[in-house]
Scaffold this motif. Structure first.
Motif, PDB file in Angstrom:
ATOM      1  N   ARG A 177     -11.063   2.598  -2.121  1.00  0.00           N
ATOM      2  CA  ARG A 177      -9.721   2.407  -2.062  1.00  0.00           C
ATOM      3  C   ARG A 177      -8.942   3.063  -1.087  1.00  0.00           C
ATOM      4  NH1 ARG A 177      -7.158   4.759  -6.947  1.00  0.00           N
ATOM      5  NH2 ARG A 177      -5.374   3.128  -6.334  1.00  0.00           N
ATOM      6  N   ASP A 211      -3.866  -0.051  -2.458  1.00  0.00           N
ATOM      7  CA  ASP A 211      -4.649   0.779  -1.528  1.00  0.00           C
ATOM      8  C   ASP A 211      -3.648   1.948  -0.869  1.00  0.00           C
ATOM      9  OD1 ASP A 211      -6.499  -1.586  -1.392  1.00  0.00           O
ATOM     10  OD2 ASP A 211      -5.116  -2.769   0.151  1.00  0.00           O
ATOM     11  N   HIS A 220       0.650  -1.278   0.156  1.00  0.00           N
ATOM     12  CA  HIS A 220       0.096   0.017  -0.039  1.00  0.00           C
ATOM     13  C   HIS A 220       0.934   1.298  -0.159  1.00  0.00           C
ATOM     14  CE1 HIS A 220       0.934  -0.524   4.309  1.00  0.00           C
ATOM     15  NE2 HIS A 220       0.702   0.875   4.367  1.00  0.00           N
TER      16      HIS A 220
END
Length: 263
Positions: A182, A152, A129
């Motif tokens: 998201r 993410d 992420h």
């Protein structure tokens, strides 16, 4: 309540190598031993160490902390776009699966370079992420650049809003139903926001994203704001922002799932 997880804290010592020309440099240490003592004192089970801006890409101390306490700590690093895959492998083995973009005072255009594009593609393949420390038009531009990435995105400190929940364009973007799934948002560091309406901001985030997208963080040791904040105030604030029925999700379950902590 379930065991508490602090999803945002920093550790550093005088031996840590600094980034070139840091925006600020604390004149004290915040070592791991002190942080762990504070976690014990406040009944916090686990923590996420986030690389501070003034250390730049020198992640050695953070990584050493994770080696010493793999069950209690996770980490988020700052990377040079040319970082070797072998280094990413080593970080991943320590439980690191995210990078932080410290983009205060920087242009989002830097992220359009071939080097950054290549790194973001490598992170997509690893399912890492991206955590973003930015505000205003810069944060919006970064979100635009990452919009088509399979990543993410974690927004630091409520997105550092500059107005209330219904006037701030960053909050409007985060709460957009077309892209809201998201985003994860860290409810932390009110002193880094330019808004005096974080109660309304948190209510809107809860309504649009839900508590399973919000995480609580202490932001210890509150660099540049040490005299303004404390763990006591951090607990008071999260209990003010989040209804009691949602606290277990925001203070434990969301972070547990997102960072892969064992129960």
């Amino acid at each position: 309540m379930s065991k508490i997880i602090d999803a945002h804290a920093h550790v550093f010592t005088n031996q840590c190598q600094l980034a070139p020309n840091p925006r600020h440099r604390p004149d004290y240490e915040a070592p791991l031993s002190t942080y762990l003592d504070l976690l014990d004192r406040w009944g916090i089970a686990q923590g996420v160490l986030v690389q501070p801006s003034f250390l730049g890409t020198h992640n050695d101390y953070l990584m050493d902390c994770l080696r010493r306490h793999p069950k209690r700590l996770k980490g988020v690093v700052v990377l040079d776009p040319h970082v070797a895959d072998m280094t990413l492998d080593e970080m991943e083995a320590l439980g690191i699966q995210g990078i932080r973009l410290n983009w205060i005072g920087r242009s989002a255009d830097e992220l359009q370079s071939p080097e950054w594009s290549a790194l973001l593609s490598r992170l997509e393949l690893r399912s890492w992420h991206v955590e973003i420390q930015a505000e205003g038009s810069t944060l919006l531009a970064i979100l635009d650049l990452l919009a088509n990435r399979d990543l993410d995105l974690v927004i630091d400190h409520f997105g550092r809003p500059q107005a209330n929940a219904w006037r701030d364009p960053v909050i409007e973007r985060i709460c957009s139903r077309s892209v809201g799934q998201r985003y994860w948002v860290k409810c932390s560091a009110p002193y880094r926001s330019h808004s005096n309406g974080l109660d309304d901001v948190s209510k809107r985030l809860l309504a649009e994203l839900g508590p399973h997208r919000l995480m609580w963080g202490s932001d210890w040791p509150w660099t540049e704001h040490e005299h303004l904040y404390s763990f006591e105030k951090a607990f008071h604030d999260i209990e003010k922002w989040i209804p009691a029925a949602d606290l277990a999700l925001v203070m434990n379950e969301t972070s547990q799932r997102f960072y892969g902590f064992n129960v």
